[in-house]
Design a protein around this motif. Structure first.
Motif, mmCIF file in Angstrom:
data_model
loop_
_atom_site.group_PDB
_atom_site.id
_atom_site.type_symbol
_atom_site.label_atom_id
_atom_site.label_comp_id
_atom_site.label_asym_id
_atom_site.label_seq_id
_atom_site.Cartn_x
_atom_site.Cartn_y
_atom_site.Cartn_z
ATOM 1 N N ASP A 81 42.210 25.707 -48.371
ATOM 2 C CA ASP A 81 43.308 25.177 -48.331
ATOM 3 C C ASP A 81 43.916 25.407 -49.826
ATOM 4 O OD1 ASP A 81 42.937 23.811 -45.805
ATOM 5 O OD2 ASP A 81 41.817 22.085 -46.777
ATOM 6 N N GLN A 82 45.186 25.663 -49.785
ATOM 7 C CA GLN A 82 45.828 26.032 -50.909
ATOM 8 C C GLN A 82 47.142 25.178 -50.987
ATOM 9 O OE1 GLN A 82 46.205 30.136 -52.343
ATOM 10 N NE2 GLN A 82 45.254 30.956 -50.405
ATOM 11 N N PRO A 83 47.575 25.016 -52.200
ATOM 12 C CA PRO A 83 48.817 24.367 -52.384
ATOM 13 C C PRO A 83 50.113 24.606 -51.563
ATOM 14 C CG PRO A 83 47.815 24.838 -54.489
ATOM 15 C CD PRO A 83 47.218 25.740 -53.366
ATOM 16 N N ASP A 84 50.993 23.558 -51.286
ATOM 17 C CA ASP A 84 51.768 23.803 -50.066
ATOM 18 C C ASP A 84 53.202 24.672 -50.512
ATOM 19 O OD1 ASP A 84 50.267 21.977 -48.712
ATOM 20 O OD2 ASP A 84 51.177 20.385 -49.309
ATOM 21 N N SER A 85 53.058 24.941 -52.021
ATOM 22 C CA SER A 85 54.374 25.585 -52.320
ATOM 23 C C SER A 85 54.607 26.786 -51.648
ATOM 24 C CB SER A 85 54.201 25.901 -53.819
ATOM 25 O OG SER A 85 53.284 26.605 -54.079
ATOM 26 N N GLY A 86 53.522 27.687 -51.299
ATOM 27 C CA GLY A 86 53.573 29.163 -50.741
ATOM 28 C C GLY A 86 53.735 30.072 -51.992
ATOM 29 N N THR A 87 53.513 29.591 -53.268
ATOM 30 C CA THR A 87 53.548 30.526 -54.338
ATOM 31 C C THR A 87 52.180 30.859 -54.700
ATOM 32 O OG1 THR A 87 55.307 29.376 -55.465
ATOM 33 C CG2 THR A 87 54.099 30.827 -56.764
ATOM 34 N N ARG A 88 52.108 32.289 -54.550
ATOM 35 C CA ARG A 88 50.519 32.749 -54.445
ATOM 36 C C ARG A 88 50.208 33.772 -55.538
ATOM 37 N NH1 ARG A 88 49.934 28.936 -51.956
ATOM 38 N NH2 ARG A 88 49.697 29.013 -49.375
ATOM 39 N N GLY A 89 49.512 33.362 -56.643
ATOM 40 C CA GLY A 89 49.265 34.403 -57.674
ATOM 41 C C GLY A 89 47.743 35.037 -57.430
ATOM 42 N N PHE A 90 47.121 35.427 -58.601
ATOM 43 C CA PHE A 90 45.880 36.020 -58.466
ATOM 44 C C PHE A 90 44.901 35.098 -58.876
ATOM 45 C CE2 PHE A 90 48.538 38.216 -61.742
ATOM 46 C CZ PHE A 90 47.826 37.720 -63.014
ATOM 47 N N HIS A 91 45.005 33.861 -58.684
ATOM 48 C CA HIS A 91 43.641 32.934 -58.740
ATOM 49 C C HIS A 91 44.122 31.804 -57.879
ATOM 50 C CE1 HIS A 91 46.531 30.826 -61.522
ATOM 51 N NE2 HIS A 91 46.044 29.697 -61.062
ATOM 52 N N VAL A 92 42.674 31.240 -57.346
ATOM 53 C CA VAL A 92 42.941 30.091 -56.401
ATOM 54 C C VAL A 92 41.720 29.118 -57.077
ATOM 55 C CG1 VAL A 92 43.705 31.385 -54.483
ATOM 56 C CG2 VAL A 92 41.342 31.439 -54.908
ATOM 57 N N TRP A 93 41.711 27.972 -56.231
ATOM 58 C CA TRP A 93 40.878 26.809 -56.627
ATOM 59 C C TRP A 93 40.137 26.277 -55.585
ATOM 60 C CZ3 TRP A 93 39.016 24.760 -60.995
ATOM 61 C CH2 TRP A 93 38.932 23.440 -61.137
ATOM 62 N N LEU A 94 38.746 26.090 -56.005
ATOM 63 C CA LEU A 94 37.980 25.470 -54.912
ATOM 64 C C LEU A 94 37.683 24.017 -55.263
ATOM 65 C CD1 LEU A 94 35.567 28.380 -53.908
ATOM 66 C CD2 LEU A 94 37.306 27.322 -52.847
ATOM 67 N N VAL B 250 40.201 18.847 -69.400
ATOM 68 C CA VAL B 250 40.328 18.109 -70.671
ATOM 69 C C VAL B 250 39.270 17.041 -71.125
ATOM 70 C CG1 VAL B 250 42.014 16.360 -71.898
ATOM 71 C CG2 VAL B 250 42.935 18.313 -70.359
ATOM 72 N N ASP B 251 38.620 16.723 -69.975
ATOM 73 C CA ASP B 251 37.399 15.632 -70.052
ATOM 74 C C ASP B 251 36.328 16.540 -69.320
ATOM 75 O OD1 ASP B 251 35.447 13.877 -70.254
ATOM 76 O OD2 ASP B 251 36.384 12.514 -68.854
ATOM 77 N N PRO B 252 35.586 17.341 -70.032
ATOM 78 C CA PRO B 252 34.420 17.998 -69.705
ATOM 79 C C PRO B 252 33.295 17.052 -68.867
ATOM 80 C CG PRO B 252 34.594 18.694 -71.844
ATOM 81 C CD PRO B 252 35.697 17.210 -71.444
ATOM 82 N N SER B 253 33.424 15.710 -68.912
ATOM 83 C CA SER B 253 32.526 14.855 -68.348
ATOM 84 C C SER B 253 33.076 14.361 -67.152
ATOM 85 C CB SER B 253 31.991 13.608 -69.370
ATOM 86 O OG SER B 253 33.218 12.950 -69.276
ATOM 87 N N SER B 254 34.106 14.877 -66.663
ATOM 88 C CA SER B 254 34.919 14.325 -65.534
ATOM 89 C C SER B 254 33.971 14.704 -64.248
ATOM 90 C CB SER B 254 36.201 15.002 -65.281
ATOM 91 O OG SER B 254 36.613 14.718 -64.017
ATOM 92 N N PRO B 255 33.766 13.844 -63.274
ATOM 93 C CA PRO B 255 32.888 14.103 -62.036
ATOM 94 C C PRO B 255 33.595 15.200 -61.117
ATOM 95 C CG PRO B 255 33.558 11.850 -62.043
ATOM 96 C CD PRO B 255 34.244 12.417 -63.287
ATOM 97 N N GLU B 256 34.847 15.084 -61.345
ATOM 98 C CA GLU B 256 35.579 15.789 -60.395
ATOM 99 C C GLU B 256 36.256 16.987 -60.803
ATOM 100 O OE1 GLU B 256 36.090 15.672 -56.941
ATOM 101 O OE2 GLU B 256 34.352 13.969 -56.852
ATOM 102 N N GLY B 257 36.162 18.376 -60.220
ATOM 103 C CA GLY B 257 36.463 19.512 -60.747
ATOM 104 C C GLY B 257 36.692 20.535 -59.818
ATOM 105 N N GLY B 258 36.165 21.684 -60.172
ATOM 106 C CA GLY B 258 36.168 22.684 -58.947
ATOM 107 C C GLY B 258 35.982 23.929 -59.554
ATOM 108 N N VAL B 259 36.117 25.237 -58.845
ATOM 109 C CA VAL B 259 35.749 26.414 -59.564
ATOM 110 C C VAL B 259 37.092 27.405 -59.046
ATOM 111 C CG1 VAL B 259 34.445 28.597 -58.900
ATOM 112 C CG2 VAL B 259 33.282 26.148 -58.851
ATOM 113 N N ARG B 260 37.368 28.011 -60.149
ATOM 114 C CA ARG B 260 38.592 29.021 -60.103
ATOM 115 C C ARG B 260 37.982 30.415 -59.735
ATOM 116 N NH1 ARG B 260 41.314 30.888 -65.402
ATOM 117 N NH2 ARG B 260 39.792 32.356 -65.437
ATOM 118 N N LEU B 261 38.573 31.037 -58.850
ATOM 119 C CA LEU B 261 38.328 32.454 -58.331
ATOM 120 C C LEU B 261 39.743 33.221 -58.758
ATOM 121 C CD1 LEU B 261 37.088 31.818 -54.630
ATOM 122 C CD2 LEU B 261 35.897 31.392 -56.808
#
Length: 459
Positions: free
Chosen positions: A371-384, A413-424
């Protein structure tokens, strides 16, 4: 007897006829449909088959030859030179680079041309810290094509966008000052802020980027009371989440910044992917926005030219910070920038990067649907998106299979945050290597089957 061209002539979907022809040929070279040594159709034959003018073909072939993708052999015709092969080894999706659209021959030809025009005396001399006036005018023209109209006198040339960002931070936010930014943001900005002793506050974001309600709550908090806060934000293709603000969201953010007298540093290095009618924050709030751009994401990482557009009240301070940090912009990089902006190479390469990025997204969705953001703008990185602990496990498992990903706590910003993801980062590997990497990741993220719409990654 001349070789018959193996290429089936076509035009890409968008742009002027010469741009469409350049994009079509460059795309087929990148895909491997055209390989080194393949002959292209003669000028007149190609013009006839596509229903375009002979001058259009001549212009397109000249652009392709300047980029080093084709070469003319006297008496024989035009042949594919192709992109230089890349070494085998691990597949690196950790560095956010554009697809390679330049060739050795283009760079060699550019440097040879500059050697004839740039004498040793000029190279050994100083230029104004912010760049030569004619170079600044070219940069302002480039920014106008990226949806921002500014006076050349307010554009400072820097040694890359990262340098422009450091000058902007030094100008707007003194050491120990308060910097608000997205809770997940560009790691280079976080490193600069921490090195300067800035107090950092991460503001929640959603699929459209920075949330106005979260920004308003942060500005009303006791931590901000009595401070002169600065907002660092990437409205187009937030790095790492790839979220892009719509027009209404941008207006809401600007309205809040005006109400609370917040200075804005806008990072717009991915502006080539933005919709033409989507204004930068600097266009909506020119009196308070320091605008960072550059050519590393839209032309080539090796072209270290950053652009910083500064409101007049900040100009003297910014010039002082610029001169203190580097004395002057690089003479050679600025000369290459002027060459490629002036002859159309930069625009042609940027158009090819956009087209190639679309192919990479199509490959991504065929192998690892997300699932990607709804804007339709696509660059060369995505987020999981996923819990940070799960993201670290995924990065470790991917490395064991030869796929390198950015450490998941790096953009937080807070490296201890339990929620994050992986950038491809999809731009760097050639398409065949990217296919291998995405196939490997698909087996890790969704083991045992296809992903259903709405599923979270299983890893």
């Amino acid at each position: 007897m001349r070789l018959t061209s193996p290429w089936t002539p076509r035009l890409a979907a968008e742009g002027r006829p010469s741009e469409r022809l350049v994009a079509a040929i460059a795309e087929d070279i990148a895909d491997g449909a055209l390989t080194r040594g393949d002959r292209l159709p003669p000028h007149r034959e190609l013009a006839y088959r596509l229903g375009i003018g002979l001058g259009t073909v001549t212009k397109a072939y000249a652009l392709l030859e300047r980029r080093g993708l084709v070469q003319s052999v006297r008496g024989r015709g035009m042949f594919v030179a192709g992109l230089a092969p890349r070494p085998d080894g691990v597949i690196d999706l950790s560095v956010n680079m554009p697809p390679q659209m330049l060739d050795d021959r283009l760079l060699a030809a550019t440097l040879a041309g500059l050697a004839r025009r740039l004498d040793a005396g000029t190279f050994a001399g100083f230029i104004p810290p912010a760049g030569r006036p004619d170079h600044r005018a070219l940069a302002a023209s480039w920014l106008a094509g990226q949806r921002l109209e500014v006076s050349p006198d307010t554009v400072l040339l820097c040694n890359g966008a990262q340098h422009a960002l450091s000058v902007a931070l030094a100008t707007a936010c003194p050491p120990g000052g308060l910097l608000l930014t997205e809770a997940a943001t560009f790691p280079g900005a976080l490193m600069l802020a921490r090195a300067s002793g800035h107090r950092l506050i991460g503001v929640d974001l959603d699929r459209e980027g920075l949330r106005p309600d979260a920004l308003e709550a942060a500005l009303a908090s006791p931590a901000v009371a009595g401070a002169a806060p600065v907002l660092y934000v990437t409205p187009t293709l937030n790095n790492p989440t790839a979220a892009t603000m719509g027009a209404r969201r941008r207006e809401d953010i600007v309205r809040l910044c005006r109400r609370h007298d917040v200075t804005i540093i806008e990072d717009d290095v991915y502006s080539l992917f933005a919709a033409p009618d989507l204004p930068p924050l600097a266009a909506l709030a020119p009196e308070r926005t320091l605008y960072v751009s550059g050519l590393s994401k839209s032309v080539s990482p090796g072209l270290r030219v950053g652009m910083l557009a500064v409101p007049p009240p900040f100009l003297e301070r910014a010039l002082s910070r610029l001169q203190a940090s580097c004395t002057m912009a690089s003479t050679l990089s600025s000369a290459i920038m002027a060459e490629w902006l002036g002859d159309g190479t930069a625009h042609s390469v940027a158009a090819s990067i956009r087209l190639d990025t679309e192919r990479r997204h199509a490959l991504l969705q065929s192998l690892l649907p997300i699932d990607q953001p709804d804007s339709g703008t696509r660059g060369f990185h995505v987020w999981l998106p996923m819990p940070t602990d799960a993201a670290e496990r995924l990065v470790s498992s991917a490395a064991a299979q030869g796929v390198i990903l950015m450490p998941p706590r790096l953009p937080l910003v807070d490296p201890s945050s339990p929620e994050g993801g992986v950038r491809l980062s999809l731009g760097s590997p050639p398409l065949d290597k990217l296919k291998l990497a995405l196939s490997a990741l698909a087996g890790l993220v969704h083991p045992g089957g296809e992903r259903r719409q709405g599923d979270r990654p299983a890893y």
